[in-house]
Design a protein around this motif. Structure first.
Motif, PDB file in Angstrom:
ATOM      1  N   PRO A   1       0.798  -1.327  -0.020  1.00  0.00           N
ATOM      2  CA  PRO A   1       0.028   0.033  -0.018  1.00  0.00           C
ATOM      3  C   PRO A   1       0.895   1.132  -0.198  1.00  0.00           C
ATOM      4  N   ASP A   2       0.336   2.320  -0.677  1.00  0.00           N
ATOM      5  CA  ASP A   2       1.062   3.598  -0.728  1.00  0.00           C
ATOM      6  C   ASP A   2       0.186   4.550  -1.762  1.00  0.00           C
ATOM      7  N   CYS A   3      -0.315   5.700  -0.967  1.00  0.00           N
ATOM      8  CA  CYS A   3      -0.798   6.666  -1.658  1.00  0.00           C
ATOM      9  C   CYS A   3      -0.427   7.262  -3.014  1.00  0.00           C
ATOM     10  N   LEU A   4       0.944   7.503  -2.866  1.00  0.00           N
ATOM     11  CA  LEU A   4       1.576   7.789  -4.138  1.00  0.00           C
ATOM     12  C   LEU A   4       1.686   6.762  -4.843  1.00  0.00           C
ATOM     13  N   LYS A   5       1.839   5.659  -4.972  1.00  0.00           N
ATOM     14  CA  LYS A   5       1.706   4.590  -5.858  1.00  0.00           C
ATOM     15  C   LYS A   5       0.200   4.651  -6.610  1.00  0.00           C
ATOM     16  N   ILE A   6      -0.737   4.895  -5.722  1.00  0.00           N
ATOM     17  CA  ILE A   6      -2.005   4.868  -6.773  1.00  0.00           C
ATOM     18  C   ILE A   6      -1.942   6.061  -7.618  1.00  0.00           C
ATOM     19  N   TYR A   7      -1.436   7.132  -7.471  1.00  0.00           N
ATOM     20  CA  TYR A   7      -1.461   8.322  -8.209  1.00  0.00           C
ATOM     21  C   TYR A   7      -0.477   7.737  -9.489  1.00  0.00           C
ATOM     22  N   GLU A   8       0.741   7.396  -9.097  1.00  0.00           N
ATOM     23  CA  GLU A   8       1.491   6.671 -10.137  1.00  0.00           C
ATOM     24  C   GLU A   8       0.938   5.480 -11.132  1.00  0.00           C
ATOM     25  N   LEU A   9       0.265   4.751 -10.499  1.00  0.00           N
ATOM     26  CA  LEU A   9      -0.466   3.678 -11.390  1.00  0.00           C
ATOM     27  C   LEU A   9      -1.305   4.261 -12.078  1.00  0.00           C
ATOM     28  N   PHE A  10      -2.318   5.115 -11.698  1.00  0.00           N
ATOM     29  CA  PHE A  10      -3.428   5.559 -12.630  1.00  0.00           C
ATOM     30  C   PHE A  10      -2.619   6.381 -13.574  1.00  0.00           C
ATOM     31  N   ASP A  11      -1.701   7.103 -13.370  1.00  0.00           N
ATOM     32  CA  ASP A  11      -0.951   8.178 -14.251  1.00  0.00           C
ATOM     33  C   ASP A  11      -0.418   7.137 -15.456  1.00  0.00           C
ATOM     34  N   ARG A  12       0.217   6.005 -15.157  1.00  0.00           N
ATOM     35  CA  ARG A  12       0.532   5.139 -16.019  1.00  0.00           C
ATOM     36  C   ARG A  12      -0.471   4.468 -16.791  1.00  0.00           C
ATOM     37  N   LEU A  13      -1.516   4.166 -16.169  1.00  0.00           N
ATOM     38  CA  LEU A  13      -2.667   3.368 -16.951  1.00  0.00           C
ATOM     39  C   LEU A  13      -3.533   4.375 -17.749  1.00  0.00           C
ATOM     40  N   ARG A  14      -3.474   5.701 -17.466  1.00  0.00           N
ATOM     41  CA  ARG A  14      -3.712   6.814 -18.422  1.00  0.00           C
ATOM     42  C   ARG A  14      -3.112   6.759 -19.560  1.00  0.00           C
ATOM     43  N   GLN A  15      -1.958   6.642 -19.571  1.00  0.00           N
ATOM     44  CA  GLN A  15      -0.764   6.682 -20.476  1.00  0.00           C
ATOM     45  C   GLN A  15      -1.014   5.481 -21.390  1.00  0.00           C
ATOM     46  N   GLU A  16      -1.125   4.239 -20.887  1.00  0.00           N
ATOM     47  CA  GLU A  16      -1.218   3.039 -21.542  1.00  0.00           C
ATOM     48  C   GLU A  16      -2.659   2.897 -22.206  1.00  0.00           C
ATOM     49  N   ALA A  17      -3.651   3.276 -21.615  1.00  0.00           N
ATOM     50  CA  ALA A  17      -4.845   3.528 -22.298  1.00  0.00           C
ATOM     51  C   ALA A  17      -4.860   4.123 -23.543  1.00  0.00           C
ATOM     52  N   LYS A  18      -4.175   5.217 -23.488  1.00  0.00           N
ATOM     53  CA  LYS A  18      -4.209   5.949 -24.698  1.00  0.00           C
ATOM     54  C   LYS A  18      -3.504   5.257 -25.993  1.00  0.00           C
ATOM     55  N   GLU A  19      -2.638   4.421 -25.790  1.00  0.00           N
ATOM     56  CA  GLU A  19      -1.908   3.547 -26.773  1.00  0.00           C
ATOM     57  C   GLU A  19      -2.714   2.595 -27.414  1.00  0.00           C
ATOM     58  N   VAL A  20      -3.957   2.017 -26.708  1.00  0.00           N
ATOM     59  CA  VAL A  20      -4.910   1.009 -27.165  1.00  0.00           C
ATOM     60  C   VAL A  20      -6.254   1.687 -27.576  1.00  0.00           C
ATOM     61  N   ASP A  21      -6.229   3.114 -27.463  1.00  0.00           N
ATOM     62  CA  ASP A  21      -7.487   3.605 -27.865  1.00  0.00           C
ATOM     63  C   ASP A  21      -8.422   3.577 -26.685  1.00  0.00           C
ATOM     64  N   GLY A  22      -7.946   3.711 -25.650  1.00  0.00           N
ATOM     65  CA  GLY A  22      -8.778   3.702 -24.319  1.00  0.00           C
ATOM     66  C   GLY A  22      -8.701   5.086 -23.639  1.00  0.00           C
ATOM     67  N   GLN A  23      -8.989   5.058 -22.352  1.00  0.00           N
ATOM     68  CA  GLN A  23      -9.045   6.298 -21.816  1.00  0.00           C
ATOM     69  C   GLN A  23      -9.225   6.001 -20.259  1.00  0.00           C
ATOM     70  N   VAL A  24      -8.441   6.721 -19.497  1.00  0.00           N
ATOM     71  CA  VAL A  24      -8.746   6.644 -17.843  1.00  0.00           C
ATOM     72  C   VAL A  24      -8.809   8.162 -17.696  1.00  0.00           C
ATOM     73  N   ILE A  25     -10.095   8.296 -16.954  1.00  0.00           N
ATOM     74  CA  ILE A  25     -10.192   9.825 -16.490  1.00  0.00           C
ATOM     75  C   ILE A  25     -10.384   9.888 -14.992  1.00  0.00           C
ATOM     76  N   ASN A  26      -9.351  10.636 -14.609  1.00  0.00           N
ATOM     77  CA  ASN A  26      -9.167  11.010 -13.042  1.00  0.00           C
ATOM     78  C   ASN A  26     -10.170  12.093 -12.729  1.00  0.00           C
ATOM     79  N   LEU A  27     -10.789  11.947 -11.501  1.00  0.00           N
ATOM     80  CA  LEU A  27     -11.615  12.824 -11.142  1.00  0.00           C
ATOM     81  C   LEU A  27     -11.255  13.447  -9.709  1.00  0.00           C
ATOM     82  N   ILE A  28     -11.422  14.706  -9.605  1.00  0.00           N
ATOM     83  CA  ILE A  28     -11.144  15.417  -8.351  1.00  0.00           C
ATOM     84  C   ILE A  28     -12.180  15.291  -7.313  1.00  0.00           C
TER      85      ILE A  28
END
Length: 189
Positions: A71-98
């Motif tokens: 567990p690690d809060c910072l890792k969650i932000y890093e994970l979703f940042d990575r997933l957002r970038q990876e999703a673009k590569e396969v015509d997907g999308q990750v939307i992060n909401l405040i």
């Protein structure tokens, strides 16, 4: 399923069993006939509360990720940042909401922050810096997070709901005001 009050016709709220997360489906259909006609799968995850292990479990359950880390809060932000970038590569999308926890962190309301989380950032000052406009998370909030997002042309995603008077302002105005708030707040840290 909860119906929206009469003053907001054609908006149906679905409680997806994820605490405080609601998806508003804009439709002219009746609530009983609403279905997802999208050819793409939409997965909504809410209120992760800095719990990395639970986040991984949710993402594994949704068949988005196959991982097992600590567990690690910072890792969650890093994970979703990575997933957002990876999703673009396969015509997907990750939307992060405040959500409320991002805002709470920006105003240094840490009632939900554990000592372990502070240590994972390397201490109080490092944690504050990460949420500032010069920090990694602050930059993510400013550049990749939104207050509200419409997906597949007809599904509104927000954290915790939206008041009708704000909804009438429109998505662009809501996100602009949200970004302005985040920008001002991150610069104060």
């Amino acid at each position: 399923m909860k119906r929206a009050p009469n003053r907001t016709p054609n908006i149906h709220f679905f409680d997806d069993k994820i605490r405080s997360s609601y998806v508003a489906k804009f439709s002219t259909d009746t609530a009983s006939n609403v279905s997802n006609h999208s050819p793409r799968r939409i997965v909504a995850v809410g209120d992760l509360h800095g719990d990395y292990e639970q986040t991984l479990k949710v993402l594994k359950m949704a068949k988005i990720l196959d991982a097992n880390e600590s567990p690690d809060c910072l890792k969650i932000y890093e994970l979703f940042d990575r997933l957002r970038q990876e999703a673009k590569e396969v015509d997907g999308q990750v939307i992060n909401l405040i959500g409320n926890h991002e805002i709470m962190n920006l105003i240094l309301n840490w009632i939900y922050v554990t000592p372990e989380d502070i240590r994972s950032f390397g201490g109080v000052q490092n944690r504050i810096h990460q949420f500032s406009s010069e920090g990694y998370i602050g930059n993510l909030l400013l550049n990749t997070f939104q207050i509200a997002s419409i997906v597949e042309n007809d599904t509104l995603f927000v954290h915790g709901g939206i008041d009708l008077k704000w909804a009438k302002k429109g998505i662009e105005n809501i996100n602009s005001l949200g970004k302005e708030l985040v920008n001002k707040t991150t610069k104060m840290l």
